[in-house]
Design an enzyme around this catalytic site. Structure first.
Site, short mmCIF file in Angstrom:
data_model
loop_
_atom_site.label_atom_id
_atom_site.label_comp_id
_atom_site.label_asym_id
_atom_site.label_seq_id
_atom_site.Cartn_x
_atom_site.Cartn_y
_atom_site.Cartn_z
N LYS A 177 0.84 -1.21 0.00
CA LYS A 177 0.00 0.00 0.00
C LYS A 177 0.87 1.25 0.00
O LYS A 177 0.67 2.17 -0.81
CB LYS A 177 -0.90 -0.04 1.24
CG LYS A 177 -2.13 0.83 1.15
CD LYS A 177 -2.97 0.72 2.42
CE LYS A 177 -3.76 -0.58 2.47
NZ LYS A 177 -4.37 -0.84 3.79
N ARG A 180 -3.29 3.23 8.58
CA ARG A 180 -3.59 2.03 7.79
C ARG A 180 -2.44 1.05 7.80
O ARG A 180 -1.29 1.43 7.66
CB ARG A 180 -3.86 2.43 6.33
CG ARG A 180 -4.61 3.72 6.18
CD ARG A 180 -4.62 4.22 4.73
NE ARG A 180 -5.32 3.32 3.82
CZ ARG A 180 -5.37 3.50 2.51
NH1 ARG A 180 -4.73 4.51 1.95
NH2 ARG A 180 -6.05 2.66 1.76
N GLY A 221 -8.36 -7.83 4.87
CA GLY A 221 -9.21 -8.01 6.05
C GLY A 221 -8.51 -8.55 7.28
O GLY A 221 -9.13 -8.77 8.31
N MET A 231 -5.85 -7.20 8.96
CA MET A 231 -5.44 -6.19 9.94
C MET A 231 -6.34 -4.97 9.79
O MET A 231 -7.17 -4.92 8.91
CB MET A 231 -3.96 -5.85 9.72
CG MET A 231 -3.09 -7.03 10.10
SD MET A 231 -1.37 -6.77 9.80
CE MET A 231 -1.36 -6.43 8.09
N ARG A 277 -3.54 -1.55 -6.48
CA ARG A 277 -2.72 -2.76 -6.42
C ARG A 277 -3.12 -3.66 -7.58
O ARG A 277 -4.19 -3.48 -8.18
CB ARG A 277 -2.93 -3.50 -5.10
CG ARG A 277 -4.36 -3.97 -4.93
CD ARG A 277 -4.58 -4.63 -3.59
NE ARG A 277 -6.01 -4.69 -3.31
CZ ARG A 277 -6.55 -4.72 -2.10
NH1 ARG A 277 -5.79 -4.69 -1.03
NH2 ARG A 277 -7.85 -4.78 -1.93
N HIS A 295 -4.70 -43.61 -3.02
CA HIS A 295 -5.17 -44.22 -4.26
C HIS A 295 -6.27 -43.39 -4.90
O HIS A 295 -6.23 -43.05 -6.08
CB HIS A 295 -5.68 -45.64 -3.97
CG HIS A 295 -6.21 -46.34 -5.18
ND1 HIS A 295 -7.55 -46.32 -5.50
CD2 HIS A 295 -5.59 -47.01 -6.17
CE1 HIS A 295 -7.72 -46.98 -6.63
NE2 HIS A 295 -6.54 -47.42 -7.05
N SER A 301 13.40 -42.61 -14.93
CA SER A 301 12.22 -41.81 -14.64
C SER A 301 12.09 -41.76 -13.12
O SER A 301 12.01 -42.80 -12.47
CB SER A 301 10.99 -42.45 -15.26
OG SER A 301 9.85 -41.71 -14.89
N CYS A 343 7.93 -38.93 -13.09
CA CYS A 343 6.56 -39.40 -13.30
C CYS A 343 5.76 -39.46 -12.01
O CYS A 343 4.67 -40.00 -11.98
CB CYS A 343 6.56 -40.76 -14.00
SG CYS A 343 7.30 -42.06 -13.00
N TYR A 355 12.07 -34.29 -19.55
CA TYR A 355 10.61 -34.12 -19.56
C TYR A 355 10.03 -34.27 -18.16
O TYR A 355 10.68 -34.81 -17.26
CB TYR A 355 9.95 -35.14 -20.51
CG TYR A 355 10.03 -36.57 -20.04
CD1 TYR A 355 9.07 -37.08 -19.16
CD2 TYR A 355 11.05 -37.42 -20.45
CE1 TYR A 355 9.14 -38.39 -18.70
CE2 TYR A 355 11.13 -38.72 -20.01
CZ TYR A 355 10.17 -39.20 -19.13
OH TYR A 355 10.24 -40.48 -18.67
#
Ligand code: ADP
Ligand code: MG
Ligand code: MG
Length: 907
Positions: free
Chosen positions: A26, A97, A106, A108, A370, A488, A796, A863, A883
């Site tokens: 701010k 502020r 919200g 503070m 902002r 699972h 992998s 993976c 990858y």
């Protein structure tokens, strides 16, 4: 000397936008707005460093430290406004502020109209000739100051707020409904009663001295950094406590001075849809939070927005124009001023802005700006639009979109209005995003039957197992009482892109009675519930859902991502359908096909069980022979769906006990089917029992003790690929050996695989290219990767098991303590969701490097579930993987994350 106080005002400022760490968001933006000529009331910011000192050394130290600077800054504001702090004839009032580095909406508090007291109020009433406004400001101040500084706010839900009680009482007495209808006398009465309440509760008079008020407020803002709400918010959003908050003290401007004044909030674009549409809300003759507080119905900023609003709210055009005109209509000049400012701010910050403004007697003031929070869809559209408008370049556009937010675009969602009216029954883990509504069923086979009858079901289980797969496939969503994010149910559901809430501990499920008790209500089979897999919420009853739209913007974003990516993105898929979905999302290959699910369908489980029951090789081979053609045709389907790309198929991995029934009734059924006694079945099931199945007879250990299994699977894979080749389809098999810990294990398996392949080649009189590699998921494999690489064409990283074994947390039981660990800050994140880069990641890095010492061009991928998690994907890019592989619905997320990682790493 350290500078603790930064002033701003009249087009000058000591701070600027990139000083958020010191001035908070701010404060930094208030300074910046001054620098670019936006009208902002003058003021000053006390730095976040002071907050840190305050927490360490206390109030007296800090007040002494910055007293002179604050007084000098106040003097500057006085000079710029012509008012005097604490003066009764020409007073200066200020707001105090909070403002941290990251916005904490919200969490503070803010105090407005500070500087008023019993004498100032009289002088100000005389000066302005507007006693109503002055007394309205005073009663607001006493209430806010009482709440924030003097701890008048009730601490428990059941306590009554003394100020609210008094306000209601006086309004009732005077017969008014809205606060702004209170007369001057009523407002005076309120102030007197408020102050009496303060005295009664605290034993002290309300402070009259302006500086006493100011220090009280400043310290209250510092204190609010450590209040429970703020601490909890920081935990949720991983904001470090060390950051602290800044305090902004700013000259008041008044939106409550009458009909030419007002206050509001606005956005430079639509934060919900992303449309390039200026919008917002305001109220005439109001102050501060009135617009968001919901006391009066706010009005729209633009005429177009106002007409849209009226249509939704069922307000006639005549009523709209008379009672709720837009700012554009009610104050055209102010509208024009605001319109220009928001355009200017957006152009300056090159991002969608969320702004606060106040109009004081026909003059526009900005109080905050902002970067606005937005939905996933808005995030994508705004980034692409701004790119086309030339505001930002392609890399910036890519970096503007949070990969995880793309999720919202990929799954059905609840209708926003419907969800508001729904009752939340429980909260579990947001295991797989999306929205689901359906009738409760507790058993997978019932799910299948009900769906066949045309019903929609939600499968509710204590936990799921591979046996439930079919039921999961047909259900709208899956709800479990136990299990974490890699249970699972969660893994399978994510793979299917199916909504799943897991580990909702408050559910009491009774399979026998076919009931679920939750939040004091008993649900029977057939009752409707709804799940939000994105938040983990479970709702009572049906809630309407709508399909997501994969807009053109999404496609455009993915195209740009493609340009900047080094790693490729594969998918984890067990079926041609999943492979196709992933391919549509841009997957280039399969990183993991699990073969175990293939053994559950139709007759297969029978053949599988025959194999398990067999006592010798010959018996097992006979059963495997039945499975061979089924596996082969499964693989053909998958290869075809991924033609032209590598497909990694993992050999059988789970312990065999997962394939035999554990309930008596099913055991009887199996015995009858196989023509053997129940005792024989029971005996086999018992013999397969393990104390620690995850560390037991599974993975390549199965293939080593039963080489015929490996041989059958290798044959099915190679034959499938050759059959496709014969049809002109480019199949590229990569056979993956699971759970390898030593190179000898891998060697044992690769020899079988290669000799089977040679046999098939000889039989068919042709050859194909194929790879044999291994999953790195046991710490020892990572550490000895240089040896293992000698036997592997690719690695992998199976980071689910690798995490489990490195941390020693069972992934199926971690739900019992992980939440506690996270709450206490012992772990910052769930390591099954976000790769533990320092520990598990170190093993991955060692594995990659040592593997490539032996084979410099070793192909390496991941993976585990982490392959679709943005920060983990970034890590994979950093260690040089080729990858990442993830479930189909996470492919776009991984693609964007991979592009972002490469942009960051090639800077
Ligand atoms: P939050 O961070 O919770 O939005 P703010 O500090 O922005 O808190 O202030 C709360 C409300 O008070 C906002 O509506 C803001 O515009 C208003 N406000 C803050 N300072 C002033 C001021 N100096 N003059 C008028 N209104 C103010
Ligand atoms: Mg604000
Ligand atoms: Mg594994």
């Amino acid at each position: 000397m350290t500078k603790y106080v930064y002033t701003f005002g009249n087009g000058a400022a000591e701070g600027k936008a990139d000083m958020k760490n010191l001035l908070g968001g701010k404060g930094a933006n208030l300074a910046e707005m001054n620098l670019i000529g936006v009208p902002v009331p003058p003021g000053f910011t006390i730095t976040t460093d002071v907050c840190t000192l305050y927490n360490k050394l206390g109030r007296d130290y800090v007040v002494e430290l910055i007293k002179a600077d604050v007084e000098a800054a106040i003097a500057q504001v006085e000079a710029q406004t012509g008012g005097k702090f604490g003066d009764s004839t020409n007073p200066l009032l200020v707001s105090v502020r909070s403002g941290a580095r990251a916005s904490m909406p919200g969490m503070m508090d803010t105090i407005l109209n500070l500087g008023l007291n019993d004498t100032v109020v009289e002088g100000m009433a005389k000066k302005t000739g507007n006693p109503r406004f002055v007394w309205d400001s005073y009663r607001r101040f006493v209430q806010m100051y009482g709440d924030v500084v003097l701890d008048m706010k009730p601490t428990s839900k059941t306590d009554i707020d003394p100020f609210e009680e008094i306000l209601e009482e006086v309004k009732h007495e005077k017969g008014v409904i809205n606060d702004n209808e209170l007369s001057v006398d009523a407002l005076k009465e309120l102030v007197t009663k408020f102050k009496a309440a303060v005295k009664a509760k605290t034993g002290h008079d309300f402070p009259e001295s302006s500086y006493e008020q100011l220090w009280g407020a400043v310290c209250a803002v510092f204190n609010s950094w450590m209040n429970d709400r703020a601490i909890y918010y920081r935990q949720l959003n991983q904001i470090p406590e060390e950051w602290g908050t800044a305090v902004n003290v700013q000259a008041m401007v008044f939106g409550n001075m009458g009909l030419t004044s007002g206050t509001g909030v606005c956005f430079s674009r639509d934060a919900g849809t992303g449309e390039n549409l200026f919008n917002g809300e305001y109220l005439i003759n109001a102050q501060g939070e009135d617009v968001v507080a919901g006391i009066r119905t706010p009005q729209q900023i633009t005429k177009e927005g106002s007409i849209r609003w009226a249509a939704l709210a069922g307000v006639s055009e005549a009523d709209r124009a008379a009672k709720y005109p837009s700012l554009e209509e009610a104050m055209p000049e102010m509208y024009q001023a605001l319109f220009n400012i928001q355009k200017n701010l957006e152009k300056h910050y090159k991002d969608m802005q969320d702004m606060e403004f106040t109009i004081q007697e026909g003059k526009m003031w900005m109080l905050q700006t902002r970067s606005g929070k937005r939905t996933g869809a808005a995030m994508v559209q705004i980034a692409i639009d701004m790119l086309k408008e030339g505001l930002i370049d392609e890399k910036t556009a890519l970096l503007r979109v949070e990969p995880n937010k793309l999720d919202e675009l990929l799954h059905p969602v609840f209708d926003k209005k419907a969800i508001k009216a729904a009752r939340v029954l429980a909260k579990g883990l947001p295991a797989s995003p999306g929205a689901a509504t359906g009738q409760i069923v507790f058993f997978a086979d019932e799910a299948t039957e009900w769906v066949a009858e045309g019903k929609k079901v939600v499968l509710v289980r204590i936990e799921t197992s591979p046996e439930d797969l079919r039921g999961m496939t047909v259900a709208q969503g899956i709800l479990t009482a136990r299990g974490g994010m890699t249970s699972h149910a969660a893994v399978v559901a994510r793979g299917m892109g199916k909504c799943c809430v897991s580990g909702a501990g408050s559910l009491q499920i009774d399979y026998k009675a076919r009931t679920m008790v939750v939040d004091g209500k008993t649900f029977k089979e057939g009752d409707f519930i709804s799940l939000n897999g994105t938040t983990g919420e479970v709702y009572d009853g049906k809630i309407a859902t709508i399909d997501p739209e994969l807009s053109g913007y999404f496609g455009e974003l993915m195209e740009i991502a493609e340009k900047y990516t080094r790693m490729s993105v594969r998918t984890n898929a067990d079926t041609p359908k999943d492979a196709q979905i992933a391919r549509n999302f841009g997957a280039k290959g399969i990183g993991l096909t699990r073969t175990e699910h293939m053994f559950f369908e139709g007759d297969r489980i029978k053949a599988m069980r025959e194999m398990i029951l067999a006592d010798d090789v010959a018996g097992r081979e006979k059963a495997l022979e039945k499975l061979l053609p089924m596996q082969r045709s499964d693989f053909e389907g998958i290869f075809e769906a991924m033609a032209g790309y590598g497909v990694t198929i993992r050999l059988l991995d789970p312990p065999l006990h997962e394939f035999v029934p554990h309930e008596e009734a099913n055991q009887k059924e199996m015995a009858a089917e196989m023509g053997i006694s129940v005792e024989q079945v029971k005996h086999k099931v018992e013999s397969l029992h393990e104390f620690n199945p995850m560390l037991g007879h599974r993975g390549c250990r199965l293939g080593i003790t039963y080489p015929e299994i490996t041989a059958m699977q290798a044959r099915a894979i190679i034959e499938a690929a050759m059959n496709l080749k014969a049809k002109g389809i480019d199949a590229r098999p990569e056979i993956m050996v699971p759970l390898v810990g030593t190179v000898a294990e891998l060697k044992n398996q690769t020899e079988i695989i290669r000799s089977v392949a040679e046999k098939v080649f000889a039989e068919k009189g042709d050859r194909i290219d194929y790879l044999v590699g291994t999953m790195i998921e046991i710490p020892r494999a990572a550490l000895t990767a240089d040896h293992i690489a000698a036997e592997a064409d690719f690695f992998s990283f199976g980071t689910n098991d690798l995490t489990q074994m490195t941390l020693g947390y069972s992934r199926d039981d971690a739900g019992k303590f992980l939440p506690d660990y996270l709450n206490r800050g012992i772990l910052k994140q769930d390591p099954f969701q976000v790769l533990d880069q320092n520990g598990v990641g170190l093993l991955v890095e060692i594995g990659v490097n040592r593997g490539r010492q032996t084979k410099p061009d070793l192909k390496v991928g991941i993976c585990g579930e982490h392959g679709g998690e943005p920060s983990s994907v970034e890590f994979c890019d950093k260690v040089g993987m080729n990858y990442v592989s993830c479930s189909p619905y996470r492919v776009p997320i991984a693609r964007l994350a991979a592009a972002q990682a490469n942009i960051k790493h090639s800077k």
